[in-house]
Motif scaffolding. Structure first.
Motif, PDB file in Angstrom:
ATOM      1  N   PHE A  23      -6.454 -27.346 -81.474  1.00  0.00           N
ATOM      2  CA  PHE A  23      -7.886 -27.383 -81.776  1.00  0.00           C
ATOM      3  C   PHE A  23      -8.071 -26.702 -83.125  1.00  0.00           C
ATOM      4  N   ARG A  24      -8.499 -27.469 -84.139  1.00  0.00           N
ATOM      5  CA  ARG A  24      -8.632 -26.890 -85.482  1.00  0.00           C
ATOM      6  C   ARG A  24     -10.102 -26.856 -85.913  1.00  0.00           C
ATOM      7  N   PHE A  25     -10.439 -25.815 -86.624  1.00  0.00           N
ATOM      8  CA  PHE A  25     -11.785 -25.695 -87.191  1.00  0.00           C
ATOM      9  C   PHE A  25     -11.694 -25.803 -88.705  1.00  0.00           C
ATOM     10  N   SER A  26     -12.611 -26.560 -89.270  1.00  0.00           N
ATOM     11  CA  SER A  26     -12.739 -26.621 -90.721  1.00  0.00           C
ATOM     12  C   SER A  26     -13.579 -25.412 -91.131  1.00  0.00           C
ATOM     13  N   VAL A  27     -13.033 -24.609 -92.021  1.00  0.00           N
ATOM     14  CA  VAL A  27     -13.761 -23.405 -92.446  1.00  0.00           C
ATOM     15  C   VAL A  27     -13.879 -23.393 -93.970  1.00  0.00           C
ATOM     16  N   ASN A  28     -14.885 -22.691 -94.448  1.00  0.00           N
ATOM     17  CA  ASN A  28     -15.074 -22.580 -95.888  1.00  0.00           C
ATOM     18  C   ASN A  28     -15.870 -21.323 -96.178  1.00  0.00           C
ATOM     19  N   ASP A  29     -15.976 -20.986 -97.457  1.00  0.00           N
ATOM     20  CA  ASP A  29     -16.728 -19.767 -97.751  1.00  0.00           C
ATOM     21  C   ASP A  29     -18.229 -20.065 -97.637  1.00  0.00           C
ATOM     22  N   ASP A  30     -19.015 -18.997 -97.560  1.00  0.00           N
ATOM     23  CA  ASP A  30     -20.445 -19.143 -97.260  1.00  0.00           C
ATOM     24  C   ASP A  30     -21.171 -19.997 -98.292  1.00  0.00           C
ATOM     25  N   TYR A  31     -20.761 -19.909 -99.564  1.00  0.00           N
ATOM     26  CA  TYR A  31     -21.415 -20.673-100.626  1.00  0.00           C
ATOM     27  C   TYR A  31     -21.327 -22.167-100.325  1.00  0.00           C
ATOM     28  N   ILE A  32     -20.142 -22.630 -99.954  1.00  0.00           N
ATOM     29  CA  ILE A  32     -19.921 -24.064 -99.742  1.00  0.00           C
ATOM     30  C   ILE A  32     -20.658 -24.548 -98.502  1.00  0.00           C
ATOM     31  N   ILE A  33     -20.607 -23.755 -97.426  1.00  0.00           N
ATOM     32  CA  ILE A  33     -21.310 -24.155 -96.207  1.00  0.00           C
ATOM     33  C   ILE A  33     -22.821 -24.212 -96.458  1.00  0.00           C
TER      34      ILE A  33
END
Length: 342
Positions: free
Chosen positions: A193-203
């Motif tokens: 089970f994988r989650f796509s994560v990114n820094d707050d700016y991009i989200i």
């Protein structure tokens, strides 16, 4: 907090009613008071409401089509799996950079397929051909399957199906935190089970309509505690002012939240931001106010696998990404495996 997806409009292919899940979904949406229309094919939705492209696109993104997947030959184009396995197409998220915008073109509506047993039968054939090798199936090539699964439970069925196979493994990635119905699935450790994560700016600026970082991390903790093998895709890695600090904070938040046992068998995949000329046109049409930087002159041009060139970061920038974010992962998750950077 992003609420679980509820379609505003549902189309149903008549053949879908030959399958138990098709009947069940129609009954569910009738009870929810959602308008249901008939369509001859899940590929032919012609009369979507909307005055102009902008409205039609947004209505399509909140439309669900219940159909039958006719093509059961699976695609093999993913670096993380031998085969893609199709349970859904399309996504309710509004990520500005998403490659589905060009691959789906004029069909941005969400499709879910009800002939799940037939899809499993096709997967069985692929596993037999490769036996005794392990065969990995990727369930999120053309959709964010978790985003719709609280309605359909096809992913849950797939997790339990692969949980019983000897040589099959399932994997998928999501930006949604609506995972509670999947916590009791009998996965037997065979689904990553994988989650796509990114820094707050991009989200904040480029991923409207998806769960926020803290919600994804909370969901990842639940998934780890339910015993699933866990992974994170950092994608797209996008260079903006303060990116090094943004990604450092993101990795630190992950480390602080995850229980120690979940850090042992952990995978990371790293994908830099890229775009094609056709994608740039579509993005600017669908999201005319986007802050996404799409200046070809600042990028390196690279031949794509299918003959379409794409614009990626320069060699120096790519080295900086690998060293910086790879360094954060090595420091905070020394036992984790970085599967690839592309």
């Amino acid at each position: 907090m992003v609420k679980p997806f509820v379609p505003q409009l549902v189309y149903v292919e008549p053949r879908a009613l030959d399958y138990p899940l098709g009947k069940e979904l129609v009954h569910k949406f009738e009870n929810m008071g959602i308008e249901i229309r008939e369509t001859t094919s899940h590929n032919q939705i012609r009369n979507l409401p909307g005055e102009n492209h902008f409205q039609k696109y947004r209505i399509a993104k909140s439309t669900l089509v219940v159909g039958v997947r006719k093509t059961l030959k699976f695609d093999t184009s993913k670096p993380s799996a031998e085969y893609a396995i199709p349970f859904a197409t399309g996504c309710m998220g509004h990520c500005h950079y998403c490659y589905l915008q060009t691959t789906m073109g004029s069909k941005p509506y969400i499709r879910t397929y009800v002939n799940v047993e037939e899809i499993f039968d096709a997967a069985e054939e692929y596993m037999k051909e490769r036996s005794p090798e392990i065969t990995r199936f990727e369930a999120s090539c053309t959709s964010d399957i978790v985003g719709v699964d609280h309605l359909t439970h096809t992913l849950k069925k797939a997790i339990e199906y692969f949980g019983k196979t000897e040589h099959g493994r399932l994997r998928f990635v999501t930006k949604f935190a609506h995972v509670d119905h999947l916590l009791d699935a009998e996965h037997n450790g065979r689904t990553r089970f994988r989650f796509s994560v990114n820094d707050d700016y991009i989200i904040k600026y480029f991923e409207p309509g998806t769960s926020r970082l803290n919600e994804r991390i909370e969901a990842a903790v639940k998934i780890a505690e339910a015993g699933y093998p866990l992974g994170f895709i950092i994608a797209p890695i996008y260079l903006h002012e303060g990116w090094k600090e943004g990604y450092r904070e993101m990795v630190e938040k992950l480390e602080a939240a995850l229980p120690s046992f979940a850090k042992k068998d952990l995978t990371f995949e790293m994908i830099q931001h890229r775009f094609t000329k056709p994608a740039k046109r579509v993005i600017q049409e669908n999201y005319p106010m986007t802050k996404l930087e799409l200046d070809e002159s600042k990028r390196k041009w690279k031949w794509g696998k299918y003959g379409i060139g794409k614009y990626v970061y320069t060699d120096d920038e790519q080295e900086s990404i690998k060293d910086t974010i790879g360094g954060y992962i090595d420091k905070h998750f020394p036992e984790a495996k970085i599967e690839y950077f592309t």
